[in-house]
Design a protein around this motif. Structure first.
Motif, PDB file in Angstrom:
ATOM      1  N   ARG A  85       1.010  -1.217  -0.005  1.00  0.00           N
ATOM      2  CA  ARG A  85       0.158   0.009  -0.038  1.00  0.00           C
ATOM      3  C   ARG A  85       0.830   1.271   0.011  1.00  0.00           C
ATOM      4  NH1 ARG A  85      -2.960  -2.966   3.765  1.00  0.00           N
ATOM      5  NH2 ARG A  85      -1.894  -1.790   5.492  1.00  0.00           N
ATOM      6  N   THR A  86       1.869   1.346   0.688  1.00  0.00           N
ATOM      7  CA  THR A  86       2.821   2.499   0.862  1.00  0.00           C
ATOM      8  C   THR A  86       3.630   2.664  -0.398  1.00  0.00           C
ATOM      9  OG1 THR A  86       3.103   2.063   3.181  1.00  0.00           O
ATOM     10  CG2 THR A  86       4.506   3.449   2.060  1.00  0.00           C
ATOM     11  N   TYR A  87       3.865   1.555  -1.089  1.00  0.00           N
ATOM     12  CA  TYR A  87       4.835   1.787  -2.516  1.00  0.00           C
ATOM     13  C   TYR A  87       3.603   2.358  -3.399  1.00  0.00           C
ATOM     14  CZ  TYR A  87       7.073   0.647  -6.431  1.00  0.00           C
ATOM     15  OH  TYR A  87       7.681   0.861  -7.755  1.00  0.00           O
ATOM     16  N   ARG A  88       2.444   2.377  -3.329  1.00  0.00           N
ATOM     17  CA  ARG A  88       1.582   3.199  -4.161  1.00  0.00           C
ATOM     18  C   ARG A  88       1.744   4.599  -4.096  1.00  0.00           C
ATOM     19  NH1 ARG A  88      -3.041  -0.377  -2.569  1.00  0.00           N
ATOM     20  NH2 ARG A  88      -2.829  -2.509  -3.727  1.00  0.00           N
ATOM     21  N   LYS A  89       2.194   5.043  -2.911  1.00  0.00           N
ATOM     22  CA  LYS A  89       2.543   6.263  -2.607  1.00  0.00           C
ATOM     23  C   LYS A  89       3.998   6.929  -3.102  1.00  0.00           C
ATOM     24  CE  LYS A  89      -0.631   6.678   1.061  1.00  0.00           C
ATOM     25  NZ  LYS A  89      -0.880   6.469   2.877  1.00  0.00           N
ATOM     26  N   GLN A  92       4.911   7.643  -6.609  1.00  0.00           N
ATOM     27  CA  GLN A  92       4.279   8.824  -7.549  1.00  0.00           C
ATOM     28  C   GLN A  92       5.374   9.914  -7.488  1.00  0.00           C
ATOM     29  OE1 GLN A  92       0.424   9.780  -5.326  1.00  0.00           O
ATOM     30  NE2 GLN A  92      -0.169   7.821  -6.176  1.00  0.00           N
ATOM     31  N   THR A  93       6.477   9.480  -6.722  1.00  0.00           N
ATOM     32  CA  THR A  93       7.477  10.424  -6.816  1.00  0.00           C
ATOM     33  C   THR A  93       8.756   9.883  -7.453  1.00  0.00           C
ATOM     34  OG1 THR A  93       9.014  11.795  -5.377  1.00  0.00           O
ATOM     35  CG2 THR A  93       8.380   9.629  -4.366  1.00  0.00           C
ATOM     36  N   ARG A 167       8.938   9.966   3.985  1.00  0.00           N
ATOM     37  CA  ARG A 167       9.262  11.248   3.628  1.00  0.00           C
ATOM     38  C   ARG A 167      10.251  12.223   4.159  1.00  0.00           C
ATOM     39  NH1 ARG A 167       3.451  10.887   2.051  1.00  0.00           N
ATOM     40  NH2 ARG A 167       3.290  10.897  -0.164  1.00  0.00           N
TER      41      ARG A 167
END
Length: 177
Positions: A85-89, A92-93, A167
């Protein structure tokens, strides 16, 4: 004799045009844009790594999240849905990339687990991380290491803890925002 001199002159002139054309063509090649990222030391090493998946990391990334995990590890299996799930965010960068270093004993076990958990991030084959700056085998799993493009380790710890605030560890250099 005059014919041969004329032929040689024409041949040299044409050859000169060809050479001049090559130089003007290379002069027309655009220079890299300002601010365009170069391939990092980690990126170069990862380009040569053996992967289980077709997915490949961005070699121009500024930060890499190195995840050490295995299908036979209970805590790793419990953590993987959160990682996915975190990889989806993360994806995006362009500045951050997640790479899993499989600690499985076989490629088949790692591939089956990747398919089952729908892992869409690059996975390095078991025991194939040698030569990658920042790669640190051994220790407990699951483990996450955040490294910069040079391979300098910024922090290591449990994925559940570090992925909450990834981040915070992957900030642009001060003064270069």
């Amino acid at each position: 004799m005059k014919k041969s001199i004329k032929l040689c002159s024409v041949a040299l002139m044409l050859a000169g045009c060809g050479v001049a054309g090559m130089f003007s063509a290379s002069a027309d090649t655009p220079a890299p844009k300002a601010g365009e990222a170069a391939i990092s030391a980690v990126g170069k090493a990862l380009e040569k790594a053996d992967f289980l998946t077709k997915d490949r990391p961005n070699p121009k990334t500024k930060y890499y999240l190195f995840l050490y995990s295995a299908s036979w590890c209970g805590p790793c299996c419990r953590e993987m849905p959160h990682v996915v799930r975190t990889y989806r965010k993360i994806r995006q960068t362009d500045d951050v990339e997640l790479v899993l270093f499989s600690c499985d004993k076989t490629e088949e076990a790692a591939k089956a687990w990747a398919k089952e958990e729908r892992m869409k991030f690059p996975i390095v084959k078991p025991k194939k991380g040698n030569g990658i700056p920042g790669y640190k085998p051994g220790g407990s799993i699951p483990r996450l290491g955040i490294v910069d493009g040079t391979g300098k380790i910024i922090i290591t710890g449990h994925p559940a803890t570090l992925l909450k605030d990834w981040r915070k560890y992957c900030k642009p250099e001060e003064g270069k925002k």
